[in-house]
Design a protein around this motif. Structure first.
Motif, PDB file in Angstrom:
ATOM      1  N   ILE A   3       5.668   0.597 -18.313  1.00 43.62           N
ATOM      2  CA  ILE A   3       4.205   0.576 -18.224  1.00 43.62           C
ATOM      3  C   ILE A   3       3.779   1.420 -17.033  1.00 43.62           C
ATOM      4  N   ALA A   4       2.530   1.815 -17.014  1.00 40.76           N
ATOM      5  CA  ALA A   4       1.995   2.512 -15.846  1.00 40.76           C
ATOM      6  C   ALA A   4       1.876   1.483 -14.723  1.00 40.76           C
ATOM      7  N   ILE A   5       2.545   1.739 -13.626  1.00 43.72           N
ATOM      8  CA  ILE A   5       2.586   0.796 -12.513  1.00 43.72           C
ATOM      9  C   ILE A   5       1.356   0.975 -11.633  1.00 43.72           C
ATOM     10  N   SER A   6       0.612  -0.105 -11.459  1.00 43.05           N
ATOM     11  CA  SER A   6      -0.535  -0.117 -10.553  1.00 43.05           C
ATOM     12  C   SER A   6      -0.684  -1.537 -10.008  1.00 43.05           C
ATOM     13  N   TYR A   7      -1.536  -1.677  -9.030  1.00 45.58           N
ATOM     14  CA  TYR A   7      -1.811  -2.992  -8.442  1.00 45.58           C
ATOM     15  C   TYR A   7      -2.281  -3.966  -9.518  1.00 45.58           C
ATOM     16  N   ASP A   8      -3.187  -3.516 -10.373  1.00 42.20           N
ATOM     17  CA  ASP A   8      -3.718  -4.377 -11.437  1.00 42.20           C
ATOM     18  C   ASP A   8      -2.664  -4.738 -12.469  1.00 42.20           C
ATOM     19  N   THR A   9      -1.851  -3.761 -12.895  1.00 42.28           N
ATOM     20  CA  THR A   9      -0.855  -4.066 -13.924  1.00 42.28           C
ATOM     21  C   THR A   9       0.243  -4.988 -13.389  1.00 42.28           C
ATOM     22  N   ILE A  10       0.577  -4.864 -12.118  1.00 41.58           N
ATOM     23  CA  ILE A  10       1.572  -5.773 -11.541  1.00 41.58           C
ATOM     24  C   ILE A  10       1.017  -7.192 -11.477  1.00 41.58           C
ATOM     25  N   GLN A  11      -0.246  -7.346 -11.089  1.00 44.96           N
ATOM     26  CA  GLN A  11      -0.855  -8.675 -11.078  1.00 44.96           C
ATOM     27  C   GLN A  11      -0.852  -9.277 -12.481  1.00 44.96           C
ATOM     28  N   GLU A  12      -1.245  -8.488 -13.475  1.00 43.97           N
ATOM     29  CA  GLU A  12      -1.245  -8.956 -14.863  1.00 43.97           C
ATOM     30  C   GLU A  12       0.165  -9.328 -15.307  1.00 43.97           C
ATOM     31  N   TYR A  13       1.143  -8.509 -14.967  1.00 44.10           N
ATOM     32  CA  TYR A  13       2.525  -8.769 -15.340  1.00 44.10           C
ATOM     33  C   TYR A  13       3.009 -10.096 -14.754  1.00 44.10           C
ATOM     34  N   ILE A  14       2.698 -10.333 -13.494  1.00 49.03           N
ATOM     35  CA  ILE A  14       3.100 -11.577 -12.828  1.00 49.03           C
ATOM     36  C   ILE A  14       2.499 -12.777 -13.543  1.00 49.03           C
ATOM     37  N   LEU A  15       1.221 -12.716 -13.851  1.00 52.81           N
ATOM     38  CA  LEU A  15       0.547 -13.833 -14.503  1.00 52.81           C
ATOM     39  C   LEU A  15       1.024 -14.028 -15.941  1.00 52.81           C
ATOM     40  N   GLU A  16       1.149 -12.945 -16.702  1.00 51.38           N
ATOM     41  CA  GLU A  16       1.569 -13.038 -18.101  1.00 51.38           C
ATOM     42  C   GLU A  16       3.001 -13.536 -18.252  1.00 51.38           C
ATOM     43  N   PRO A  29      11.620   3.952  -6.800  1.00 54.06           N
ATOM     44  CA  PRO A  29      11.038   4.380  -5.527  1.00 54.06           C
ATOM     45  C   PRO A  29       9.667   5.061  -5.649  1.00 54.06           C
ATOM     46  N   ALA A  30       9.478   5.904  -6.655  1.00 50.16           N
ATOM     47  CA  ALA A  30       8.173   6.572  -6.813  1.00 50.16           C
ATOM     48  C   ALA A  30       7.089   5.562  -7.156  1.00 50.16           C
ATOM     49  N   ASP A  31       7.392   4.614  -8.049  1.00 45.93           N
ATOM     50  CA  ASP A  31       6.419   3.576  -8.412  1.00 45.93           C
ATOM     51  C   ASP A  31       6.136   2.667  -7.218  1.00 45.93           C
ATOM     52  N   TYR A  32       7.198   2.335  -6.467  1.00 49.87           N
ATOM     53  CA  TYR A  32       7.034   1.490  -5.284  1.00 49.87           C
ATOM     54  C   TYR A  32       6.111   2.164  -4.277  1.00 49.87           C
ATOM     55  N   ASP A  33       6.346   3.440  -4.016  1.00 50.84           N
ATOM     56  CA  ASP A  33       5.516   4.170  -3.049  1.00 50.84           C
ATOM     57  C   ASP A  33       4.049   4.197  -3.482  1.00 50.84           C
ATOM     58  N   ASN A  34       3.807   4.474  -4.757  1.00 54.40           N
ATOM     59  CA  ASN A  34       2.430   4.497  -5.261  1.00 54.40           C
ATOM     60  C   ASN A  34       1.775   3.130  -5.174  1.00 54.40           C
ATOM     61  N   ILE A  59       9.967  -5.091  -4.229  1.00 51.34           N
ATOM     62  CA  ILE A  59      11.036  -4.415  -3.506  1.00 51.34           C
ATOM     63  C   ILE A  59      11.288  -3.044  -4.119  1.00 51.34           C
ATOM     64  N   GLU A  60      11.616  -2.079  -3.274  1.00 51.63           N
ATOM     65  CA  GLU A  60      11.974  -0.744  -3.743  1.00 51.63           C
ATOM     66  C   GLU A  60      13.434  -0.729  -4.184  1.00 51.63           C
ATOM     67  N   ASP A  61      13.709  -0.129  -5.346  1.00 51.91           N
ATOM     68  CA  ASP A  61      15.066   0.003  -5.864  1.00 51.91           C
ATOM     69  C   ASP A  61      15.830   1.035  -5.034  1.00 51.91           C
ATOM     70  N   LYS A  68      11.621   4.972 -13.787  1.00 51.76           N
ATOM     71  CA  LYS A  68      10.195   5.111 -13.470  1.00 51.76           C
ATOM     72  C   LYS A  68       9.377   4.392 -14.535  1.00 51.76           C
ATOM     73  N   ASN A  69       8.302   3.747 -14.127  1.00 48.50           N
ATOM     74  CA  ASN A  69       7.397   2.968 -14.994  1.00 48.50           C
ATOM     75  C   ASN A  69       8.088   1.780 -15.644  1.00 48.50           C
ATOM     76  N   GLN A  70       9.088   1.233 -14.983  1.00 49.27           N
ATOM     77  CA  GLN A  70       9.788   0.061 -15.476  1.00 49.27           C
ATOM     78  C   GLN A  70       9.753  -1.011 -14.391  1.00 49.27           C
ATOM     79  N   ILE A  71       9.696  -2.263 -14.820  1.00 45.99           N
ATOM     80  CA  ILE A  71       9.695  -3.393 -13.887  1.00 45.99           C
ATOM     81  C   ILE A  71      10.969  -4.189 -14.114  1.00 45.99           C
ATOM     82  N   MET A  72      11.694  -4.435 -13.034  1.00 44.02           N
ATOM     83  CA  MET A  72      12.872  -5.301 -13.106  1.00 44.02           C
ATOM     84  C   MET A  72      12.558  -6.565 -12.322  1.00 44.02           C
TER      85      MET A  72
END
Length: 79
Positions: A3-16, A29-34, A59-61, A68-72
């Motif tokens: 998914i496109a990593i952003s502050y909003d999508t991470i919050q949604e991912y955590i809740l869902e 690392p690129a997603d973490y930095d952004n 945490i940064e991998d 990139k664009n993946q959540i572990m």
């Protein structure tokens, strides 16, 4: 999951996905930095190490395992 990593999508991912404080999110690392830059701007702070969103540590991998664009998600006791 990619998914496109952003502050909003991470919050949604955590809740869902019903993550709790024993879980950690690891990002490419690129997603973490952004995300860190967006988080710092949103909260008007400077980030020097990992940070938390909704109580979940982000945490940064450093092992080159997350694409990139993946959540572990890992349990804190296994990390």
């Amino acid at each position: 999951m990619r998914i496109a990593i952003s502050y909003d999508t991470i919050q949604e991912y955590i809740l869902e996905n019903d993550l709790n404080e024993s879980d950690s999110i690891i990002l490419h690392p690129a997603d973490y930095d952004n995300l860190a830059a967006e988080y710092a701007e949103e909260n008007n702070i400077m980030i020097f190490r990992s940070f938390e969103i909704l109580g979940i540590q982000v945490i940064e991998d450093t092992e080159d395992e997350v694409k990139k664009n993946q959540i572990m998600v890992v349990q804190m006791d296994t990390f």
